[in-house]
Design a protein around this motif. Sequence first.
Motif, PDB file in Angstrom:
ATOM      1  N   UNK A  84       0.836  -1.204   0.000  1.00  0.00           N
ATOM      2  CA  UNK A  84       0.000   0.000   0.000  1.00  0.00           C
ATOM      3  C   UNK A  84       0.868   1.251   0.000  1.00  0.00           C
ATOM      4  N   UNK A  85       1.921   1.255   0.805  1.00  0.00           N
ATOM      5  CA  UNK A  85       2.853   2.394   0.817  1.00  0.00           C
ATOM      6  C   UNK A  85       3.526   2.529  -0.548  1.00  0.00           C
ATOM      7  N   UNK A  86       3.942   1.412  -1.131  1.00  0.00           N
ATOM      8  CA  UNK A  86       4.573   1.420  -2.451  1.00  0.00           C
ATOM      9  C   UNK A  86       3.610   1.983  -3.502  1.00  0.00           C
ATOM     10  N   UNK A  87       2.359   1.524  -3.473  1.00  0.00           N
ATOM     11  CA  UNK A  87       1.358   2.010  -4.422  1.00  0.00           C
ATOM     12  C   UNK A  87       1.124   3.516  -4.233  1.00  0.00           C
ATOM     13  N   UNK A  88       1.087   3.951  -2.991  1.00  0.00           N
ATOM     14  CA  UNK A  88       0.896   5.369  -2.705  1.00  0.00           C
ATOM     15  C   UNK A  88       2.065   6.204  -3.237  1.00  0.00           C
ATOM     16  N   UNK A  89       3.285   5.743  -3.010  1.00  0.00           N
ATOM     17  CA  UNK A  89       4.470   6.475  -3.491  1.00  0.00           C
ATOM     18  C   UNK A  89       4.506   6.527  -5.018  1.00  0.00           C
ATOM     19  N   UNK A  90       4.225   5.400  -5.669  1.00  0.00           N
ATOM     20  CA  UNK A  90       4.211   5.364  -7.136  1.00  0.00           C
ATOM     21  C   UNK A  90       3.104   6.270  -7.670  1.00  0.00           C
ATOM     22  N   UNK A  91       1.942   6.235  -7.057  1.00  0.00           N
ATOM     23  CA  UNK A  91       0.841   7.095  -7.476  1.00  0.00           C
ATOM     24  C   UNK A  91       1.203   8.569  -7.391  1.00  0.00           C
ATOM     25  N   UNK A  92       1.849   8.970  -6.298  1.00  0.00           N
ATOM     26  CA  UNK A  92       2.265  10.369  -6.156  1.00  0.00           C
ATOM     27  C   UNK A  92       3.354  10.739  -7.156  1.00  0.00           C
ATOM     28  N   UNK A  93       4.260   9.821  -7.430  1.00  0.00           N
ATOM     29  CA  UNK A  93       5.300  10.066  -8.443  1.00  0.00           C
ATOM     30  C   UNK A  93       4.650  10.260  -9.816  1.00  0.00           C
ATOM     31  N   UNK A  94       3.665   9.431 -10.142  1.00  0.00           N
ATOM     32  CA  UNK A  94       2.970   9.562 -11.421  1.00  0.00           C
ATOM     33  C   UNK A  94       2.241  10.905 -11.523  1.00  0.00           C
ATOM     34  N   UNK A  95       1.647  11.333 -10.409  1.00  0.00           N
ATOM     35  CA  UNK A  95       0.984  12.632 -10.405  1.00  0.00           C
ATOM     36  C   UNK A  95       1.963  13.760 -10.716  1.00  0.00           C
ATOM     37  N   UNK A  96       3.152  13.672 -10.132  1.00  0.00           N
ATOM     38  CA  UNK A  96       4.153  14.706 -10.366  1.00  0.00           C
ATOM     39  C   UNK A  96       4.695  14.663 -11.793  1.00  0.00           C
ATOM     40  N   UNK A  97       4.923  13.453 -12.315  1.00  0.00           N
ATOM     41  CA  UNK A  97       5.500  13.314 -13.653  1.00  0.00           C
ATOM     42  C   UNK A  97       4.488  13.528 -14.769  1.00  0.00           C
ATOM     43  N   UNK A  98       3.297  12.940 -14.623  1.00  0.00           N
ATOM     44  CA  UNK A  98       2.336  12.917 -15.724  1.00  0.00           C
ATOM     45  C   UNK A  98       1.061  13.704 -15.448  1.00  0.00           C
ATOM     46  N   UNK A  99       0.884  14.137 -14.205  1.00  0.00           N
ATOM     47  CA  UNK A  99      -0.324  14.863 -13.863  1.00  0.00           C
ATOM     48  C   UNK A  99      -1.544  13.977 -13.686  1.00  0.00           C
ATOM     49  N   UNK A 100      -1.345  12.665 -13.691  1.00  0.00           N
ATOM     50  CA  UNK A 100      -2.436  11.716 -13.503  1.00  0.00           C
ATOM     51  C   UNK A 100      -1.897  10.393 -12.984  1.00  0.00           C
ATOM     52  N   UNK A 101      -2.824   9.572 -12.491  1.00  0.00           N
ATOM     53  CA  UNK A 101      -2.486   8.225 -12.033  1.00  0.00           C
ATOM     54  C   UNK A 101      -3.182   7.270 -12.984  1.00  0.00           C
ATOM     55  N   UNK A 102      -2.576   6.145 -13.260  1.00  0.00           N
ATOM     56  CA  UNK A 102      -3.148   5.219 -14.234  1.00  0.00           C
ATOM     57  C   UNK A 102      -4.094   4.211 -13.593  1.00  0.00           C
ATOM     58  N   UNK A 103      -4.531   4.490 -12.400  1.00  0.00           N
ATOM     59  CA  UNK A 103      -5.602   3.727 -11.760  1.00  0.00           C
ATOM     60  C   UNK A 103      -6.407   4.728 -10.942  1.00  0.00           C
ATOM     61  N   UNK A 104      -7.632   4.357 -10.620  1.00  0.00           N
ATOM     62  CA  UNK A 104      -8.499   5.280  -9.896  1.00  0.00           C
ATOM     63  C   UNK A 104      -9.382   4.501  -8.930  1.00  0.00           C
TER      64      UNK A 104
END
Length: 194
Positions: A84-104
């Motif tokens: 869950x922590x890993x998913x949260x960190x990856x999700x935040x990284x995606x938000x910073x890089x791409x402005x979106x997360x690829x899951x919702x």
Amino acid sequence: MWTKEFFGTDVYHLVSAFVIYSMLGWLVESIYMSFCNRRLTNRGFAKSPFCPIYGFGAIIGYLILHPLDGHFFKLYLLGALMATVFEFLVGNLMLKLFGEIWWDYKDKPCNYKGIICLESTIAWGFYAVIIIVFLHSKIIGFIDSWSFSMGSRVCSLILAIVTIDYIIQLSKAFGIDIRERCADKYESFKARWY
């Protein structure tokens, strides 16, 4: 390079397992989402059947959690928390890089900003137990059933294809026209030599 060891496992087995977990993760998620969407759904970022988040998650999880093999409750809880922590960190990284997360997960109960949710956390715990207790030894057995020379070639080929695929998809995501850039480089090279 292939024979160097990290955390008691050589690079060859780590990379091979990473490739397998990345492909298995893509397969499981694509089947699940195809079922949910009632149509074929590719859950990967790129065109290839490869989700590196699952490869990294499984390998990092295995390296950290394998000492808990046999302690199912601790393994489940720590696996659920870590994933869950890993998913949260990856999700935040995606938000910073791409402005979106690829899951919702916004439609799921007990979610946080649509990045993590209780349902996935529960599933991650079960995945941790499955990987540590049952799956990883089977994957290592499969890797060992191939000769080192054939296995390293297959891994290198898959990673080369995936790298090209990801470069193309990332260039599209960032609005970079690879064909135009390659044509410009070719013309520049040609102009110097002809």
